[in-house]
Each structure stands twice: as C-alpha cells, then as structure tokens.
Write an enzyme that holds these catalytic residues in place. Structure first.
Site, short mmCIF file in Angstrom:
data_model
loop_
_atom_site.label_atom_id
_atom_site.label_comp_id
_atom_site.label_asym_id
_atom_site.label_seq_id
_atom_site.Cartn_x
_atom_site.Cartn_y
_atom_site.Cartn_z
N ASN A 56 0.74 -1.15 0.14
CA ASN A 56 0.11 0.14 -0.09
C ASN A 56 0.96 1.31 0.18
OD1 ASN A 56 -2.34 1.71 0.57
ND2 ASN A 56 -1.28 2.04 2.31
N TYR A 67 3.14 9.55 -10.78
CA TYR A 67 2.09 8.64 -9.93
C TYR A 67 1.42 7.53 -10.85
CZ TYR A 67 -1.48 7.33 -6.76
OH TYR A 67 -2.54 6.47 -6.05
N GLY A 69 -10.50 5.03 -6.03
CA GLY A 69 -10.90 6.29 -6.63
C GLY A 69 -10.68 7.35 -5.82
N THR A 90 -8.67 10.86 2.11
CA THR A 90 -7.51 10.88 3.11
C THR A 90 -6.92 12.22 3.31
OG1 THR A 90 -5.96 10.49 1.50
CG2 THR A 90 -6.85 8.52 2.56
#
Length: 293
Positions: free
Chosen positions: A116, A183, A216, A220
């Site tokens: 992750n 990214y 999606g 956070t």
C-alpha cells in the site's frame, strides 16, 4: 433492443456490486503484513484486519506513529493476537528484505501481503527538468520497485500458506490524469507486473492469489490536501470522496475472497475503466475540464 441489453448489463453490474460472501471468521489467526500503514487507507486496513482477528505486522517510515497504530490494533483486536511493527524506508531495497524476514519470523509465516505504501509527491505538471527526472527515479523505487522486491522476498512464505498478495493501485493506473504523470506511471506499472504475475501463478498452480485494487477518490488527509494545494478541489463535486475506512473494508473483503480486482468506489471507478477504451477522447476532455476548474 440495445436499451434492454444496456439495462440488463447495468442490472448485473449492480447485483454483482452488492454480492457479499465475505466470512470474517476466515481471518482469525491469519498472518497479515501491511505496508504504508501509519496513516490513511493503510492504517484503516490494519484496523480492519485486527478487528476480524488477524495477526498484524505493519510498516512505514515513522516508528512513533506505527506504535500508535499497533496500540489501537491491540485495543480492538483479539486479546491473544499479535500486533507488531517495524519502521522501514522503502526507497532502500535492502529494507524490503528486512521487513519480510522480520515479519515472517515474528508472525510465524505470512498469509496475506498488502502492498500500500507510496512516496508522497505534490501534484504538478511534467516539465522535463532535471528535478523531474531525479524524482522520477525515486518514485519508481518506492511506488513500484519496492513492491516487486517485497513480493519476491515473500514468495516462499506465501507458497507455503497458499496465500494472497493485495496490491493497492488507483484509477490513475487505468487512465492518465493531469498533474499525476509520475504517480500514474507507477500505478500502470504495478497493474502490468502483477497482472502478468497472476497469470504465471495460475499456470504454475502455486495457489497464490493476486488482488489488484483500483481506488478512486478517498477522503484521506493527503489526498484532500493535494487537491486543495493544486486548486482543483472542485473535483469533489463530481466525485465525492469516500471514507478511508470504507475503502479499507472493501480492500480487505476483496483480498480475503481472492478477487481478481477490486474497484472502489465501484460506480466511480469501474465505469471509467470501461469507458477509457470506448470513449477515450471524451474522458480526456472531461478530465481537462474538471482539473482546470
């Protein structure tokens, strides 16, 4: 006729999205390793596994924050459970071997590996500068190469347990998005590598499953601040962010049930993945619109 077929397809998709055969009891005593677990979705994944009775080993760079997460896991988990952590920097490839070695020794094996972690970088357009190129090397080390190293070191343990690898990817790994070129490239790379590896595992019959998670807009702290800093927070009008704990639960359920892919939020991510191949020009124009307002 085509309208009826479309309605049927949408109905089937809706039905599948609500089909839930998840049995939390299967997680009791499972040995789970989670990277990037100090904040955000990774932190919430740790709590979900702990709540369902799994033994949890987490890692990220900040030891003090990891201690707080393991303490909370201990408070919500099984009294006899193991809740462990190790601070490690995934830009250092030797750390990947250390994490797996330490996790397998302290847990007594590995059943599920959740990948992750990411290198957090600011949203920005690609300028082709020397700074861009230097950062590109670093982000590929952390967001891609370290995933390969971790899973490679874990393979003997996962083969023994006939376990699972859960890879947290992104809708940016299905289609390129403005200001996220580096990214996005790492997420495309993850999808390509682990998609191929899944087929190799199937051919060999080694019993290891791979679940790729297309995530999606999630609320956070990092994602929200990135969007605000870049000035495109209006995107939330189009794609309201889901809560990290909801995303974590979907990831845990999909990984445990050994799904090929998880899309979350489903109706935000799955249609985009389909329409990318059907109407790419329209999607590009839509992205240009929402990222410029």
């Amino acid at each position: 006729m085509w309208k009826k077929l479309l309605c049927l397809a949408l109905g089937l998709a809706l039905g599948i999205s609500f089909l839930d055969d998840f049995d939390p009891d299967v997680l009791k005593g499972k040995k789970v390793v989670i990277t990037g677990a100090s904040t955000g979705i990774g932190e919430q994944i740790a709590y979900q596994f702990a709540k369902f009775g799994a033994d949890v080993f987490i890692t990220s760079r900040r030891d003090n924050v990891l201690q707080q997460v393991t303490d909370k896991c201990r408070s919500i988990g099984h009294p006899d459970g193991k809740y462990l952590h190790l601070a490690a920097d995934m830009s250092n490839m030797s750390s990947t071997e250390e994490v797996i070695k330490e996790a397998s020794a302290r847990l007594g094996g590995i059943d599920i590996l959740v990948l992750n972690h990411i290198l957090k970088i600011n949203m920005a357009t690609w300028e082709g500068s020397a700074a861009n190129l230097t950062l590109l090397d670093k982000i590929f080390d952390v967001n891609f190469k370290s995933y390969i190293h971790l899973s490679s070191h874990a393979l003997p343990h996962l083969q023994t347990s006939r376990g699972s690898i859960v890879v947290i990817s992104s809708i940016a790994g299905k289609m390129g998005l403005p200001a996220l070129s580096m990214y996005s490239a790492t997420k495309f790379a993850l999808n390509g590598f682990f998609g191929s590896l899944r087929q190799e595992f199937h051919t060999k019959g080694c019993g290891i499953s791979i679940t790729l998670c297309t995530i999606g807009m999630i609320g956070t702290e990092n994602a929200m601040s990135q969007m605000s800093d870049y000035g495109v927070q209006d995107v939330w009008k189009w794609f309201p962010p889901a809560q990290p704990e909801e995303a974590a639960l979907a990831i845990v359920k999909g990984g445990v049930q050994r799904f090929r892919e998880v899309f979350f939020p489903y109706f935000q991510t799955k249609p985009v993945a389909l329409l990318r191949d059907w109407i790419p020009g329209i999607l590009d124009a839509f992205n240009a619109f929402i990222y410029s307002n």
